[in-house]
Scaffold this motif. Structure first.
Motif, PDB file in Angstrom:
ATOM      1  N   HIS A  14      61.187 -93.997   5.150  1.00 53.28           N
ATOM      2  CA  HIS A  14      60.992 -94.599   6.586  1.00 53.28           C
ATOM      3  C   HIS A  14      62.187 -96.192   7.102  1.00 53.28           C
ATOM      4  CE1 HIS A  14      56.266 -96.375   5.585  1.00 53.28           C
ATOM      5  NE2 HIS A  14      56.335 -94.752   6.473  1.00 53.28           N
ATOM      6  N   HIS A  15      62.612 -96.446   6.496  1.00 56.42           N
ATOM      7  CA  HIS A  15      63.869 -96.728   6.519  1.00 56.42           C
ATOM      8  C   HIS A  15      65.271 -95.523   7.393  1.00 56.42           C
ATOM      9  CE1 HIS A  15      67.664 -98.448   7.201  1.00 56.42           C
ATOM     10  NE2 HIS A  15      68.558 -97.150   6.322  1.00 56.42           N
ATOM     11  N   ILE A  41      64.685 -81.797  14.609  1.00 56.53           N
ATOM     12  CA  ILE A  41      64.622 -80.795  14.019  1.00 56.53           C
ATOM     13  C   ILE A  41      64.846 -80.176  12.538  1.00 56.53           C
ATOM     14  CG2 ILE A  41      63.972 -78.405  13.313  1.00 56.53           C
ATOM     15  CD1 ILE A  41      64.431 -77.520  16.558  1.00 56.53           C
ATOM     16  N   ASP A  42      66.279 -80.858  11.973  1.00 60.89           N
ATOM     17  CA  ASP A  42      66.543 -80.814  10.249  1.00 60.89           C
ATOM     18  C   ASP A  42      65.830 -82.039   9.683  1.00 60.89           C
ATOM     19  OD1 ASP A  42      68.319 -78.752  11.069  1.00 60.89           O
ATOM     20  OD2 ASP A  42      69.944 -79.644  10.490  1.00 60.89           O
ATOM     21  N   GLY A  48      60.514 -85.342   7.131  1.00 60.95           N
ATOM     22  CA  GLY A  48      59.414 -85.983   8.067  1.00 60.95           C
ATOM     23  C   GLY A  48      57.820 -85.060   7.652  1.00 60.95           C
ATOM     24  N   GLU A  49      57.746 -83.656   7.453  1.00 62.22           N
ATOM     25  CA  GLU A  49      57.045 -83.232   7.448  1.00 62.22           C
ATOM     26  C   GLU A  49      56.321 -83.949   6.334  1.00 62.22           C
ATOM     27  OE1 GLU A  49      55.298 -78.742   8.396  1.00 62.22           O
ATOM     28  OE2 GLU A  49      57.385 -79.463   7.337  1.00 62.22           O
ATOM     29  N   PHE A  52      55.115 -86.822   5.864  1.00 59.23           N
ATOM     30  CA  PHE A  52      53.270 -87.281   6.175  1.00 59.23           C
ATOM     31  C   PHE A  52      52.540 -86.984   5.099  1.00 59.23           C
ATOM     32  CE2 PHE A  52      53.594 -86.798  10.942  1.00 59.23           C
ATOM     33  CZ  PHE A  52      54.410 -88.316  11.112  1.00 59.23           C
ATOM     34  N   ARG A  53      52.673 -85.282   4.364  1.00 59.16           N
ATOM     35  CA  ARG A  53      52.089 -84.840   2.868  1.00 59.16           C
ATOM     36  C   ARG A  53      51.791 -86.025   2.257  1.00 59.16           C
ATOM     37  NH1 ARG A  53      54.206 -79.353   3.836  1.00 59.16           N
ATOM     38  NH2 ARG A  53      53.181 -78.726   5.068  1.00 59.16           N
ATOM     39  N   ASP A  54      52.626 -86.432   1.675  1.00 56.02           N
ATOM     40  CA  ASP A  54      52.947 -87.407   0.792  1.00 56.02           C
ATOM     41  C   ASP A  54      51.965 -88.416   0.899  1.00 56.02           C
ATOM     42  OD1 ASP A  54      54.805 -86.306  -0.342  1.00 56.02           O
ATOM     43  OD2 ASP A  54      56.554 -88.120   0.287  1.00 56.02           O
TER      44      ASP A  54
END
Length: 148
Positions: A14-15, A41-42, A48-49, A52-54
């Protein structure tokens, strides 16, 4: 804000998200679009992706064992996940004016992190027994910035 040790990896993510959000919110029409597009994108691909899965595949199912997830704040969190994914998709596909899109994404990222840190995580810390929070910690991805 004091966070349970087992949630530190997500708070570290989050930081880094807040750093990106601030940059995007301040994006001006004179800033260079291509490098910022690549950075977004990187950021999404590396962290990021997976973050969200976590939350969607580890943290919320764990919470659901102790409390109902049918709550407005959790619905808002998941709606924001969808909206953020939509912004990323638009940026990747060059579908709209990027300076405005960058600023909107930045504002949403900040709002999203604040929701999770101020509302969602405290609910999870209160509901889930500590030993299960620790077990979930080992299932999170490693942050590309800090390795946490």
């Amino acid at each position: 804000m004091k966070r349970h040790e087992s949630l530190h990896p997500l708070t570290h993510h989050h930081h880094h998200t807040l750093v990106m959000a601030q940059k995007l919110k301040k994006f001006s029409d004179s800033d260079r679009i291509q490098p910022t597009t690549r950075e977004i994108i990187d950021f999404w691909i590396q962290d990021g992706e997976k973050h969200f899965r976590d939350e969607e595949e580890v943290l919320l199912p764990l919470y659901a064992q102790y409390e109902s997830v049918d709550q407005p704040c959790i619905q808002e969190m998941l709606i924001q996940h969808v909206e953020i994914r939509s912004y990323i998709r638009q940026i990747r596909m060059n579908q709209s004016s990027k300076p405005d899109l960058f600023r909107q994404l930045g504002a949403l990222l900040e709002k999203h992190v604040r929701l999770e840190e101020r509302t969602i995580f405290p609910m999870i810390e209160q509901a889930v027994p500590e030993n299960y929070l620790y077990q979930a910690n080992g299932q999170y991805h490693r942050d590309s910035h800090s390795g946490y």
